[in-house]
Write a protein that holds these residues in place. Sequence first.
Motif, PDB file in Angstrom:
ATOM      1  N   PRO A  89      29.836 -26.164  32.932  1.00 57.54           N
ATOM      2  CA  PRO A  89      28.697 -26.967  32.504  1.00 57.54           C
ATOM      3  C   PRO A  89      29.141 -28.465  31.864  1.00 57.54           C
ATOM      4  O   PRO A  89      28.357 -29.509  32.145  1.00 57.54           O
TER       5      PRO A  89
ATOM      6  N   PHE B 276      20.138 -30.344  34.522  1.00 52.78           N
ATOM      7  CA  PHE B 276      20.017 -29.154  33.522  1.00 52.78           C
ATOM      8  C   PHE B 276      18.484 -28.771  33.390  1.00 52.78           C
ATOM      9  O   PHE B 276      18.213 -27.742  33.345  1.00 52.78           O
TER      10      PHE B 276
ATOM     11  N   GLN C 219      22.635 -35.937  35.278  1.00 58.70           N
ATOM     12  CA  GLN C 219      23.027 -34.680  34.638  1.00 58.70           C
ATOM     13  C   GLN C 219      22.020 -34.193  33.958  1.00 58.70           C
ATOM     14  O   GLN C 219      21.464 -33.062  34.068  1.00 58.70           O
ATOM     15  N   LYS C 220      21.185 -34.975  33.108  1.00 58.77           N
ATOM     16  CA  LYS C 220      20.047 -34.309  32.366  1.00 58.77           C
ATOM     17  C   LYS C 220      19.140 -33.665  33.330  1.00 58.77           C
ATOM     18  O   LYS C 220      18.424 -32.627  33.204  1.00 58.77           O
TER      19      LYS C 220
ATOM     20  N   THR D 124      17.273 -26.505  35.961  1.00 59.27           N
ATOM     21  CA  THR D 124      17.898 -25.222  35.811  1.00 59.27           C
ATOM     22  C   THR D 124      17.212 -24.393  34.873  1.00 59.27           C
ATOM     23  O   THR D 124      17.318 -22.889  35.319  1.00 59.27           O
TER      24      THR D 124
ATOM     25  N   LEU E  56      23.132 -23.254  37.243  1.00 59.01           N
ATOM     26  CA  LEU E  56      23.685 -24.720  37.252  1.00 59.01           C
ATOM     27  C   LEU E  56      24.957 -24.442  37.997  1.00 59.01           C
ATOM     28  O   LEU E  56      26.145 -24.240  37.365  1.00 59.01           O
TER      29      LEU E  56
ATOM     30  N   LEU F 299      23.846 -30.694  25.962  1.00 59.11           N
ATOM     31  CA  LEU F 299      24.007 -29.424  26.667  1.00 59.11           C
ATOM     32  C   LEU F 299      24.059 -28.117  25.526  1.00 59.11           C
ATOM     33  O   LEU F 299      23.472 -27.300  25.608  1.00 59.11           O
TER      34      LEU F 299
ATOM     35  N   LEU G  27      25.726 -20.925  33.694  1.00 57.88           N
ATOM     36  CA  LEU G  27      26.251 -22.280  33.814  1.00 57.88           C
ATOM     37  C   LEU G  27      27.621 -22.257  34.324  1.00 57.88           C
ATOM     38  O   LEU G  27      28.178 -21.772  33.437  1.00 57.88           O
TER      39      LEU G  27
END
Lengths: 308, 423
Positions: free
Chosen positions: A156, A140, A136-137, A143, A76, A168, A153
């Motif tokens: 993050p 993740f 953003q979700k 990733t 990420l 997270l 990350l």
Amino acid sequence: MLSIEKVTKRYDGHTAVDDLSLVIEPGGVFGLLGPNGAGKTTIIRMVMNIIEPDEGRISIFGEPLSEKMKEKVGYLPEERGMYRKMKVLEHLVFLGEIKGISSSVAHERSRKWLEKVGLSEWRDKTVESLSKGMQQKIQFISTVLHEPQLVILDEPFSGLDPINTEMLKDIITDMKDAGKTVVLSTHMMDQVEKLCGRICLINKGKKILEGGLSDIKMKMSKNVVSIRFSGDRRHLETWPEVEKVVDFGQDLSITLKGGADPNGILRHALDNGRVERFEIGEMSLHDIFIAKVKEKGGEIDEEDVQGR
Amino acid sequence: MKKMFKVVKREYLERVKKKSFLIGTILGPALMAVLIFAPMLFMKYTPETRTRIAVIDMTGAGIFGRLQAALTDTLADGTPKYELRKVDVAGGDLAGTKNELNYEIESDVLEGYIVLPEDVIEKGEANFYGKRLGNIKTMERFESALDNTVIGIRLEIEGIDDASVEKLTKGLKVEVIQVKEGKEETGKGFDSMFMSSFMFVMMLYMTILMWGIAVQRSIIEEKNNRVIEVMLSSLRPIDLLAGKILGVGAVGLTQYLIWAVFGVVLALYGMSMGGPVAEVAASLSIGTMAFFVAYYLLGFLFYATLFAGIGSVCNTDQEAQQLQQPIVLCLVFTILVPMMIIQNPDSMFATVISLIPFFTPIVMFMRINILTPPVWQIVLSFLIMIGSIYAAALLSAKIFRIGILMYGKRPDLREMIKWMRRA
């Protein structure tokens, strides 16, 4: 799992990473900590084989870096970015596919993840129509979609709302519990304190300190205690292992002499009065960082170090 | 490779699915057809009008009468096309007479007048005065009639009789028949060939430029929305670069395919309709199409690779516009030379120009279309293009690798050369 040997990276005029060595063992959460500009992102980009080190060697899973290895790592980046015109599900599948998983597997896992984070009904919407938190979700998920053994990350938590921050943290904990290795790079040292098992502090491209978080804290912190005591405080001031007492009104902060056991003063206090509160003072990572940099005679750009 | 094709697929689908692609694909050729055919049709169907010309004959050799006899052309409605009027110079005042005629021209009573001086038979020089140069064909016809008249008079002076004059001055009409691939192609004038060549040249130019810039923009866009680092954590920079170029190139091919389908329909319709559309349609062949696609691919790959290199060091389209200028100018140059090439497709100039990679795709295609050059030159042009694409890709890949992760200040040329050496 990840081994960095005597790695140096120079950019025009300045050395971003200076003769740095680091070994990260499999399992657990590893914190790569340091102020902005310390060289964390450069290290990670070299680990991801995006840029090449000028000197030194990096290996992952015991093998030198290769393109194939990128498939076993989730990354990420600090700078988040997505194809804004793509549909959510398409986007996830595409990123999964270029990480080497098949289209059908990518579809299946993406659906599961979207359900898990409550974005199922958004899967055919374009990325740009999502709110920032939703994007953003999705980032993740992309990733970890290929279920990598190692997840890196970079900053993050920057720009995350509190809900996503918690989510997270949960994902990181889940991965740790599943035996995966997570490398967390951040300048917000105190925020990740509770997550990391081991840490490495970096300043100006150099390693300042490395080790287990509890060991470091123990070594750095055990000579300060905080006590709320009703009784004659002179009993405490005259105790032979006490170096200094500072009165904060309600609580006393007592600095012990080197090598003294905090339990000794607690026992002594209980014998001479009533103890309402007792705490072996922990230095925050931020304080440890500053103390260590000063110890090594380095300079700190206070603005770049955010402890709290 | 597999990952590169995922990128190709993504780039391709993202573009083809856009509404603007469909609109551009359909509107583009429609607009071009209008631009090319409209003037042709306009010229063809503009009704011819009567041309009124005054003749000041100062020779006394009876030129006026002969000229009138020669210009018997009629308009569509059967009335004479040329209305000649003999004007005498009143009292030897040529300037005064001319003044009057000039006024008539100004008030549109007259299209023009010609002054035939006394020594016109010997010297063969005369002046024509007119406001508008007017229809070229009309003027040409008038001039040749006058020419013939003067020659006829000269021959008579030499003692050749009327009947012989006509026989002797009879012109020669040449019909041009192009021989292509060893076969005679009748009914296909150089006009329509030029039209179709020029149309294809414009299409090559537009598509190479449009899709080349599209690659550049997409790199700048990805740099700006920071998706590039995610991509690089999954695949090699060269896979990303190649995937982008090939994906966009495939979009161009798709566009051609759509145009080809339209073209076939239009050609079938056009041939039944006759006229210039049919001539252009008839000039197309499978060979032409194959070369067209081949040179599109070569040209696109070459230019797109260069544009990609530029895109990777820029942060905004504006920045890129400055840097891309020299390359765009090379492309513009190739559409300026066709006029020279078409006159002399086998000249040294044409040969040399068509073997310089920046110009090869368009100029070589143009030459092949007009007068097929020796096979070795065609083969050489392919080899030169493939070599140049390879060289451009090496350079661009090096710049790309470093440039795409650089934000902020644009590197200057010296820095870029340093990257090329280092990487």
